[in-house]
Design an enzyme around this catalytic site. Structure first.
Site, PDB file in Angstrom:
ATOM      1  N   GLU A   1       0.867  -1.177   0.000  1.00 28.78           N
ATOM      2  CA  GLU A   1       0.000   0.000   0.000  1.00 28.78           C
ATOM      3  C   GLU A   1       0.902   1.224   0.000  1.00 28.78           C
ATOM      4  O   GLU A   1       1.475   1.584   1.026  1.00 28.78           O
ATOM      5  CB  GLU A   1      -0.920  -0.013   1.226  1.00 28.78           C
ATOM      6  CG  GLU A   1      -1.893  -1.180   1.253  1.00 28.78           C
ATOM      7  CD  GLU A   1      -2.896  -1.147   0.120  1.00 28.78           C
ATOM      8  OE1 GLU A   1      -3.096  -0.059  -0.469  1.00 28.78           O
ATOM      9  OE2 GLU A   1      -3.474  -2.198  -0.196  1.00 28.78           O
TER      10      GLU A   1
ATOM     11  N   CYS B   1      -1.947   9.360   2.624  1.00 32.26           N
ATOM     12  CA  CYS B   1      -1.516   8.819   1.328  1.00 32.26           C
ATOM     13  C   CYS B   1      -2.534   9.068   0.224  1.00 32.26           C
ATOM     14  O   CYS B   1      -2.185   9.073  -0.957  1.00 32.26           O
ATOM     15  CB  CYS B   1      -1.217   7.334   1.447  1.00 32.26           C
ATOM     16  SG  CYS B   1      -2.611   6.346   2.039  1.00 32.26           S
TER      17      CYS B   1
END
Length: 459
Positions: free
Chosen positions: A210, A244
């Protein structure tokens, strides 16, 4: 404490004992984990505030609340998720009953980031345990207070042979990656993602990565800019921009740029006051190294709002930058901080010119009332996931898979997708014995045309 190699060997022995495969055993651990987190809730808030001045509201909505929701989801659904799933058989393999069995990988490694240090450590750990794995968690060394409470909670709930937390920096991570794992889950930067993937490849270890990237936010001229500004400011400056999937930069229709900038300024002041440094709701940058990095990105750019910096306090105010060059440092790397560049477009070709030269982002946001424009944008560009007319909130639906593509990552998780990520789908066919046509057995002479017909009609 036992060495890393010894801990892994003990966990591997525990996994081979079949103890973790009992659903009742997993549920017992997960319920104990939920109880301990609820007992330590205030201590978790305190740790997050000490690490980077995160408010209790943000700490709950983005960390503790999501973790407890995931635990409730798993506890309520684990028995059904874990059952073998009956699959429709093929006529080519008649007679048979076909199934998919959910089986754990084994001994797993979870390496967590610093930006959401509780959520992004606990959620994969929960899913790993739910799937029947053992876990070694490596929390971030940059969030020392949160890492310590993570370790305390895990030590209280789990035997070390099931799950353990190993704190430390790069040297510890390097030692962990030198070991053989059955599965690795990593959240962090693309740069470190390359290192993780390379280490995993040595043993052909499956991974979920991720990562991140420069997530664009496209705004056309059909939207109410007050609403747009409210949702962009929330998504961009939440957690001090250290998210993010935060909008990394804006691409707005050129005739709306000035009005958008004005609306953004009004919204920033409304949410964080004219002196965000004194706001209890605006977090700090995680450390001085990242503050210095962000400060350097503001060199030689046109700051139209904000730009206040206190490196000693790891503070950078919400900042708007007008039309930075596409090859500038600000537009060449993921910002991961409270700096919002604004670019403009007139045609969809202009958007393609901006986005097309960048790697695949983790998220993409579109603000528009034009269905054709929305669908064309979704189908044109590669990105992990996104939202139309808002930011960040796709992360909150456990039914949606969350993950990147290309340089923004591989694999997906959240909700059952997380359980699936930590599970191997074992295909099983249970063949009937009451009939056994001789057609498939040699000799094959004269059977080819019949075989082709069988494949044509039953394949």
């Amino acid at each position: 404490m036992d060495t890393i190699a010894n801990i892994i060997e003990q966990q591997r022995s525990c996994f081979k004992s079949q103890q973790t495969k009992a659903v009742s055993f997993r549920l017992e651990l997960l319920k104990a984990l939920k109880f301990e987190i609820e007992s330590q809730e205030q201590a978790i808030y305190d740790a997050l505030h000490k690490d980077f001045k995160k408010s209790q509201f943000e700490a709950f909505i983005s960390e503790v609340g999501l973790v407890l929701s995931q635990l409730n989801l798993v506890i309520n659904n684990l028995e059904s998720w874990s059952k073998p799933k009956r699959i429709r058989p093929s006529l080519l393999t008649f007679p048979s009953k076909d199934y998919i069995y959910k089986t754990p990988y084994g001994t797993t490694l979870v390496i967590a980031p610093w930006n959401y240090p509780f959520l992004l450590a606990m959620e994969p750990l929960i899913m790993a345990i739910a799937a029947g794995n053992t876990v070694v968690l490596k929390p971030s060394e940059l969030t020392d207070h949160t890492s310590k409470i993570l370790t305390q909670i895990i030590k209280k709930v789990f035997p070390e042979t099931i799950a353990t937390s190993i704190e430390g920096g790069i040297e510890t991570a390097t030692k962990l990656l030198s070991e053989k794992w059955d599965f690795i889950f990593f959240t962090g930067s693309t740069k470190v993602g390359h290192i993780i993937a390379k280490a995993a490849a040595k043993n052909l270890t499956p991974v979920v990565l991720e990562l991140g990237g420069k997530s664009p936010c496209i705004i056309d001229d059909s939207m109410d800019l007050k609403l747009v500004a409210r949702r962009v400011v929330w998504g961009k400056f939440f957690n001090g921009g250290q998210t993010c999937i935060a909008p990394d930069y804006i691409i707005v229709k050129s005739n709306k740029k000035e009005a958008l900038i004005a609306a953004l300024k009004v919204e920033i002041i409304k949410r964080y006051s004219e002196t965000p440094k004194t706001s209890a709701d605006f977090p700090r940058i995680i450390d001085k190294k990242n503050t210095t990095r962000l400060t350097a990105l503001l060199m030689d750019v046109n700051i139209v709002y904000g730009g206040d910096i206190d490196e000693a306090q790891c503070y950078i105010s919400p900042t708007i930058v007008d039309e930075p060059a596409l090859d500038s440092p600000l537009m060449s790397e993921e910002i991961f901080g409270p700096i919002l560049p604004i670019l403009t477009y007139n045609t969809e070709k202009d958007i393609e010119h901006i986005i097309g030269h960048k790697d695949t982002p983790l998220a993409l946001y579109i603000f528009s009332n034009h269905k054709g424009f929305i669908e064309n944008t979704i189908n044109t560009y590669r990105f992990g996931g996104g939202v139309v007319n808002d930011t960040l909130i796709h992360f909150g639906n456990h039914r949606l898979p969350f993950g990147g593509i290309g340089t923004s990552g591989m694999g997906k998780y959240h909700g059952k997708h997380g359980f699936d990520a930590f599970s191997h789908d074992k295909a099983m066919m249970k063949r009937g014995n009451w009939i056994d046509p001789s057609f498939r057995y040699p000799p094959y002479k004269g059977k080819l045309n019949l075989l082709k017909k069988v494949f044509k009609y039953f394949g």
